[in-house]
Design a protein around this motif. Structure first.
Motif, PDB file in Angstrom:
ATOM      1  N   ASP A 168      51.534  -2.712 -65.593  1.00 42.56           N
ATOM      2  CA  ASP A 168      50.570  -3.768 -67.087  1.00 42.56           C
ATOM      3  C   ASP A 168      50.947  -2.243 -68.109  1.00 42.56           C
ATOM      4  O   ASP A 168      50.583  -2.475 -69.109  1.00 42.56           O
ATOM      5  CB  ASP A 168      49.378  -4.182 -67.174  1.00 42.56           C
ATOM      6  CG  ASP A 168      49.589  -4.795 -65.809  1.00 42.56           C
ATOM      7  OD1 ASP A 168      50.281  -5.845 -65.250  1.00 42.56           O
ATOM      8  OD2 ASP A 168      47.652  -5.338 -65.282  1.00 42.56           O
ATOM      9  N   ALA A 169      52.198  -1.764 -67.911  1.00 45.27           N
ATOM     10  CA  ALA A 169      52.848  -1.126 -68.910  1.00 45.27           C
ATOM     11  C   ALA A 169      51.611   0.271 -69.209  1.00 45.27           C
ATOM     12  O   ALA A 169      51.586   0.841 -70.424  1.00 45.27           O
ATOM     13  CB  ALA A 169      53.160  -1.956 -70.077  1.00 45.27           C
ATOM     14  N   ALA A 180      40.063  -2.268 -68.836  1.00 46.40           N
ATOM     15  CA  ALA A 180      39.321  -2.576 -68.564  1.00 46.40           C
ATOM     16  C   ALA A 180      39.599  -3.332 -67.096  1.00 46.40           C
ATOM     17  O   ALA A 180      41.295  -3.849 -66.760  1.00 46.40           O
ATOM     18  CB  ALA A 180      38.429  -3.805 -68.504  1.00 46.40           C
ATOM     19  N   ALA A 181      38.895  -2.296 -66.032  1.00 49.41           N
ATOM     20  CA  ALA A 181      39.661  -2.875 -64.530  1.00 49.41           C
ATOM     21  C   ALA A 181      39.540  -4.558 -63.871  1.00 49.41           C
ATOM     22  O   ALA A 181      39.242  -4.993 -64.594  1.00 49.41           O
ATOM     23  CB  ALA A 181      38.884  -2.511 -63.431  1.00 49.41           C
ATOM     24  N   LYS A 182      40.647  -5.368 -63.313  1.00 50.74           N
ATOM     25  CA  LYS A 182      40.583  -6.201 -63.004  1.00 50.74           C
ATOM     26  C   LYS A 182      40.530  -6.813 -61.765  1.00 50.74           C
ATOM     27  O   LYS A 182      41.191  -5.473 -60.770  1.00 50.74           O
ATOM     28  CB  LYS A 182      42.187  -6.845 -64.327  1.00 50.74           C
ATOM     29  CG  LYS A 182      42.557  -6.539 -63.077  1.00 50.74           C
ATOM     30  CD  LYS A 182      43.987  -7.178 -64.612  1.00 50.74           C
ATOM     31  CE  LYS A 182      45.594  -6.742 -63.622  1.00 50.74           C
ATOM     32  NZ  LYS A 182      46.537  -8.174 -64.586  1.00 50.74           N
ATOM     33  N   TYR A 200      42.175   1.004 -64.307  1.00 51.24           N
ATOM     34  CA  TYR A 200      42.982   1.635 -65.295  1.00 51.24           C
ATOM     35  C   TYR A 200      42.812   3.482 -65.256  1.00 51.24           C
ATOM     36  O   TYR A 200      43.376   3.707 -66.323  1.00 51.24           O
ATOM     37  CB  TYR A 200      43.469   1.152 -66.502  1.00 51.24           C
ATOM     38  CG  TYR A 200      44.052  -0.223 -66.017  1.00 51.24           C
ATOM     39  CD1 TYR A 200      45.741  -0.867 -65.541  1.00 51.24           C
ATOM     40  CD2 TYR A 200      43.176  -1.834 -65.573  1.00 51.24           C
ATOM     41  CE1 TYR A 200      46.313  -2.048 -65.971  1.00 51.24           C
ATOM     42  CE2 TYR A 200      43.971  -2.875 -64.996  1.00 51.24           C
ATOM     43  CZ  TYR A 200      45.458  -3.067 -64.930  1.00 51.24           C
ATOM     44  OH  TYR A 200      45.685  -4.218 -65.195  1.00 51.24           O
ATOM     45  N   GLY A 201      41.152   3.070 -64.940  1.00 48.79           N
ATOM     46  CA  GLY A 201      40.593   4.579 -64.741  1.00 48.79           C
ATOM     47  C   GLY A 201      40.428   5.700 -65.841  1.00 48.79           C
ATOM     48  O   GLY A 201      40.026   3.667 -66.849  1.00 48.79           O
ATOM     49  N   GLU A 202      40.034   6.359 -67.255  1.00 45.82           N
ATOM     50  CA  GLU A 202      38.927   6.632 -67.334  1.00 45.82           C
ATOM     51  C   GLU A 202      39.822   7.346 -68.897  1.00 45.82           C
ATOM     52  O   GLU A 202      41.141   7.384 -68.313  1.00 45.82           O
ATOM     53  CB  GLU A 202      37.770   7.597 -67.241  1.00 45.82           C
ATOM     54  CG  GLU A 202      37.056   7.139 -66.091  1.00 45.82           C
ATOM     55  CD  GLU A 202      36.422   8.681 -65.381  1.00 45.82           C
ATOM     56  OE1 GLU A 202      36.749   9.443 -66.356  1.00 45.82           O
ATOM     57  OE2 GLU A 202      35.510   8.130 -64.587  1.00 45.82           O
ATOM     58  N   ARG A 254      36.923   2.210 -58.506  1.00 41.26           N
ATOM     59  CA  ARG A 254      35.190   2.520 -58.786  1.00 41.26           C
ATOM     60  C   ARG A 254      34.927   0.959 -58.166  1.00 41.26           C
ATOM     61  O   ARG A 254      33.473   1.299 -57.559  1.00 41.26           O
ATOM     62  CB  ARG A 254      34.928   2.678 -60.402  1.00 41.26           C
ATOM     63  CG  ARG A 254      35.386   4.499 -61.068  1.00 41.26           C
ATOM     64  CD  ARG A 254      35.054   4.373 -62.295  1.00 41.26           C
ATOM     65  NE  ARG A 254      36.356   3.427 -62.722  1.00 41.26           N
ATOM     66  CZ  ARG A 254      36.464   4.169 -64.195  1.00 41.26           C
ATOM     67  NH1 ARG A 254      35.821   4.195 -64.873  1.00 41.26           N
ATOM     68  NH2 ARG A 254      37.826   3.326 -64.544  1.00 41.26           N
ATOM     69  N   ASP A 255      35.613  -0.065 -58.413  1.00 41.05           N
ATOM     70  CA  ASP A 255      34.728  -0.800 -57.465  1.00 41.05           C
ATOM     71  C   ASP A 255      35.114  -0.921 -55.733  1.00 41.05           C
ATOM     72  O   ASP A 255      36.225  -0.533 -55.157  1.00 41.05           O
ATOM     73  CB  ASP A 255      35.340  -2.453 -58.084  1.00 41.05           C
ATOM     74  CG  ASP A 255      34.674  -2.432 -59.359  1.00 41.05           C
ATOM     75  OD1 ASP A 255      34.183  -2.149 -60.430  1.00 41.05           O
ATOM     76  OD2 ASP A 255      35.228  -3.419 -60.175  1.00 41.05           O
TER      77      ASP A 255
END
Length: 206
Positions: A150-151, A114-116, A100-102, A73-74
């Protein structure tokens, strides 16, 4: 019963039973690369890709019924992510966006972080896999495809699948599909038998 009506009824039932299955979508980690200010689905896997200095890589976990998936999304922005990372001799800088999506797409019982974003400083010959491993903890299934980061993903709590875009149907759906096929076949046989009996009776009257 007219043959045309019987055929229409059977085709209608087949379509109604098949439609929900074709609408299903599978969540997977999609690999993206920046194309200007937009995302383009990567044409090669991360182990074969060699991003250049100044490029942007993206990862997004999402459901999709198509072949490419859903982009992060970014928007890709190298300056925003790596602007403060100095150049180093023998190394390249690659900006990474991990989405990581919704919640609706998350595996059962999991909540998406949260997205990173992160700037990976890696050797000049580093691959897309090397870049991801520099800024996150990726997991791969038996075929080498990334199934969790990240698991978080399809292999975090279950056996890995053979493909991130085509996974085996859950047992419940498979059973339902088998029952549906059996019902349709039975209906066809019953209608066919009824049609034959009616035809015989008509001939007998004649």
């Amino acid at each position: 019963m007219a043959p045309g009506f019987v055929l229409a009824l059977v085709l209608g039932l087949v379509w109604a039973l098949a439609a929900p299955a074709s609408a299903d979508a599978t969540a997977f980690w999609g690999y993206w690369q920046a194309d200007g200010s937009k995302w383009a689905f990567a044409q090669t896997g991360p182990a074969s890709a060699h991003p250049k200095d100044g490029s942007v890589e993206g990862w997004r976990f999402a459901k999709s019924s198509g072949n490419s998936g859903t982009p992060p999304r970014d928007a890709p922005d190298f300056g925003k992510v790596c602007g403060s990372t100095p150049e180093q001799a023998g190394a390249k800088r690659v900006a990474v966006v991990i989405d990581y999506g919704e919640a609706a797409d998350a595996p059962a019982g999991a909540a998406p972080p949260a997205a990173k974003t992160a700037c990976a400083s890696v050797p000049k010959n580093a691959t897309g896999s090397d870049v991801l491993a520099k800024v996150a903890r990726p997991q791969a299934d038996k075929s080498g495809l990334v199934c969790a980061i990240d698991a978080f993903g399809t292999c975090a709590a279950a056996a890995p699948s053979s493909s991130p875009s085509a996974t085996a149907a859950p047992a419940g759906k498979k059973s339902t599909g088998s029952k549906a096929v059996t019902i349709v076949i039975g209906l066809i046989l019953v209608l066919a038998a009824g049609g034959s009996m009616m035809a015989v009776r008509r001939r007998a009257k004649l």
